[in-house]
Design an enzyme around this catalytic site. Structure first.
Site, PDB file in Angstrom:
ATOM      1  N   SER A 126      -3.712  -5.580  -1.427  1.00 20.18           N
ATOM      2  CA  SER A 126      -4.302  -4.946  -2.600  1.00 20.18           C
ATOM      3  C   SER A 126      -4.452  -5.914  -3.756  1.00 20.18           C
ATOM      4  O   SER A 126      -5.115  -5.596  -4.746  1.00 20.18           O
ATOM      5  CB  SER A 126      -3.434  -3.762  -3.051  1.00 20.18           C
ATOM      6  OG  SER A 126      -2.134  -4.211  -3.406  1.00 20.18           O
ATOM      7  N   HIS A 147      -9.164  -3.220   2.443  1.00 19.93           N
ATOM      8  CA  HIS A 147      -8.178  -2.578   1.581  1.00 19.93           C
ATOM      9  C   HIS A 147      -8.368  -1.072   1.569  1.00 19.93           C
ATOM     10  O   HIS A 147      -9.282  -0.551   0.931  1.00 19.93           O
ATOM     11  CB  HIS A 147      -8.288  -3.142   0.162  1.00 19.93           C
ATOM     12  CG  HIS A 147      -7.308  -2.542  -0.787  1.00 19.93           C
ATOM     13  ND1 HIS A 147      -7.568  -2.366  -2.128  1.00 19.93           N
ATOM     14  CD2 HIS A 147      -6.046  -2.039  -0.586  1.00 19.93           C
ATOM     15  CE1 HIS A 147      -6.526  -1.803  -2.704  1.00 19.93           C
ATOM     16  NE2 HIS A 147      -5.603  -1.592  -1.801  1.00 19.93           N
TER      17      HIS A 147
END
Length: 505
Positions: A126, A147
């Protein structure tokens, strides 16, 4: 439309990390028909993950969202992989392990050595540079950021992140695969925070600054963001839900990643919570005490409504107030002017980034500002700020006007830009810079913020709805008030304001 290059369901997918995120991604891939090999350094973590998934699928069957046969089939597609070497048959391997560059790089290097030359490697990071992770690999061009947002089974967004040497063909394959998995993918270039964690920083940062300036308590600021701004959660309750250790760490990571750009300066208020162990819901205490009911917002007491109202000029995005006043039985007079209301002897205007006190000093009149609302007709709350020169009776007349329109009124201290306007302006500014720097397209930035963090509008589309020039004025006035580079205007926003062109288009 280009032909899809999604990986066929016959391709096995490897997942490294059997925590909440890894098991969630495994469920998504299995739901799309892939054979999934789930690996974790702790074999017991795999057993726990399989147990959680079985319970989750059972709940979906009970709710009628999934047939018993499909539930069994999905679970049967997920297999434990006791070693990294067991992932050799996989055409895609996604790591979802600890946010540590060296650990991720080392694990993916081991994976690269056992899978086929045509396999794609994915990282669910992230915040870590995909380019930096790829530097550990022999074939970094085959590494793509993938992600997901937690919980992966529920939240639709997937940021498809390209590092410096990522092959565009690999990025397209992952984008198309995410679509085939019924997700909403967006393309972006590897940069601190990618799209969502970068653009969202002002949502937390401006609320924290307002609190530090004494503009309002957390419950009041949250209520304004929800009930006027249309955000699903206020900033303080959202930080409490995320966890202050996590939220503060992401802010620090983005701040450091951009070489201490003041736009991303972490808050000492939040650091104090982290230092105290007040991490939010998971510890029972954050900005709120989660062992007791949440405190109420500060609502203004009932006040008498005026019988008549004067509207001076064009109210811009607040134009609906005129029809609402007429509908509420208030006599409305229209005259020329600079876009304000007059309630008795008080001038009332939408915030433009200056304080009410500053505007009262300029005009020599009592002044009250009102905040931005997503939709003035349907919102249930409005925020007001009065100039220091405005007395309580004058403020009460303005409170009564908005109450007559059916709004709950919150009066905050005279902070420049107030709550919703200041937040939206900063979100739009950061979104504009993300587009300006070619990190992502305007479409993908707005889509990411709606699908990743449930914003009611994409920041760029919101700026267009308010008026790009108006947003620019707010930011310029904030910069003048604070004298800080934090509020500098994005070059793209400045150009579009001068040309009066759309940001989102």
């Amino acid at each position: 439309m280009s032909e899809s290059s999604a990986l066929p369901a016959s391709v096995a997918v490897g997942i490294i990390g059997a925590g909440a995120m890894g098991s969630g991604i495994a469920a998504v891939a299995a739901s799309a028909g892939h054979r999934v090999l789930l690996h974790d350094a702790d074999a017991r973590a795999i057993e726990r993950a399989l147990g959680r998934l079985a319970s989750e699928f059972d709940r979906q069957v009970e709710k009628g969202r999934l047939s018993a046969e499909e539930s069994s089939a999905r679970l049967a597609r997920i297999h434990a992989a006791e070693t990294i070497e067991a992932l050799a048959p996989c055409g895609l391997v996604i790591e979802a392990i600890v946010e540590n560059l060296d650990v991720k790089g080392a694990v993916l290097k081991r994976v690269e050595a056992v899978v086929g030359l045509d396999a794609i490697l994915g990282t669910n990071t992230s915040s870590i540079s995909v380019t930096a992770i790829g530097a550990h690999l022999a074939r970094p061009e085959r590494l793509v950021g993938m992600h997901f947002f937690n919980p992966a089974q529920v939240l639709p967004l997937v940021e498809v992140v390209s590092g410096k040497v990522t092959d565009p063909v690999m990025a397209k394959t992952i984008f198309d695969t995410a679509e085939a998995w019924k997700k909403v993918p967006v393309h972006c270039v590897s940069t601190p925070g990618f799209i969502v964690n970068r653009v969202a920083r002002p949502f937390y940062g401006e609320a924290l600054r307002l609190l530090s300036e004494g503009a309002g308590e957390p419950a009041t600021v949250d209520a304004i963001l929800r009930d006027a701004g249309g955000f699903r959660m206020g900033a303080f309750e959202l930080m409490d839900m995320i966890g202050h250790d996590v939220n503060y760490a992401v802010t620090c990571s983005v701040y450091d990643g951009f070489y201490q750009d003041p736009r991303f300066t972490p808050s000492l208020l939040q650091k104090e919570l982290v230092d105290a162990g007040w991490l939010g819901r998971k510890s029972g205490r954050g900005f709120y005490d989660h062992t007791v009911p949440a405190p109420p917002a500060a609502d203004a007491l009932p006040a008498a409504a005026p019988l008549q109202l004067t509207i001076e000029g064009d109210l811009g995005c607040a134009a609906a107030l005129a029809a609402m006043a007429t509908g509420a039985g208030i006599v409305v007079e229209r005259i020329g002017g600079s876009g304000a209301l007059r309630v008795g002897g008080v001038r009332v205007a939408l915030t433009d980034g200056r304080t009410a006190t500053e505007r009262a000093a300029e005009t020599g009149e009592p002044f009250v500002l009102f905040d931005l609302a997503l939709d003035y007709a349907s919102c249930t709350r409005i925020a007001l700020a009065a100039a220091d020169q405005t007395n309580s009776e004058q403020l009460a007349a303005v409170v009564g006007f908005f109450q007559r329109l059916g709004k709950v009124v919150s009066v905050i201290d005279d902070a420049p830009g107030m709550v919703v306007m200041r937040t939206v302006a900063m979100l739009a500014n950061e979104a504009a810079d993300t587009v300006q720097q070619r990190i992502a397209s305007a479409r993908d930035v707005d889509l990411a913020m709606r699908k990743g963090v449930n914003y009611p509008l994409g920041p760029l589309a919101w700026a267009d709805a308010i008026g790009v020039r108006a947003i620019s004025t707010v930011l310029e006035n904030l910069a003048a008030f604070y004298g800080q580079d934090r509020y500098r205007l994005s070059p793209l926003l400045r150009r579009r304001a001068l040309a009066n062109q759309s940001l989102a288009g």
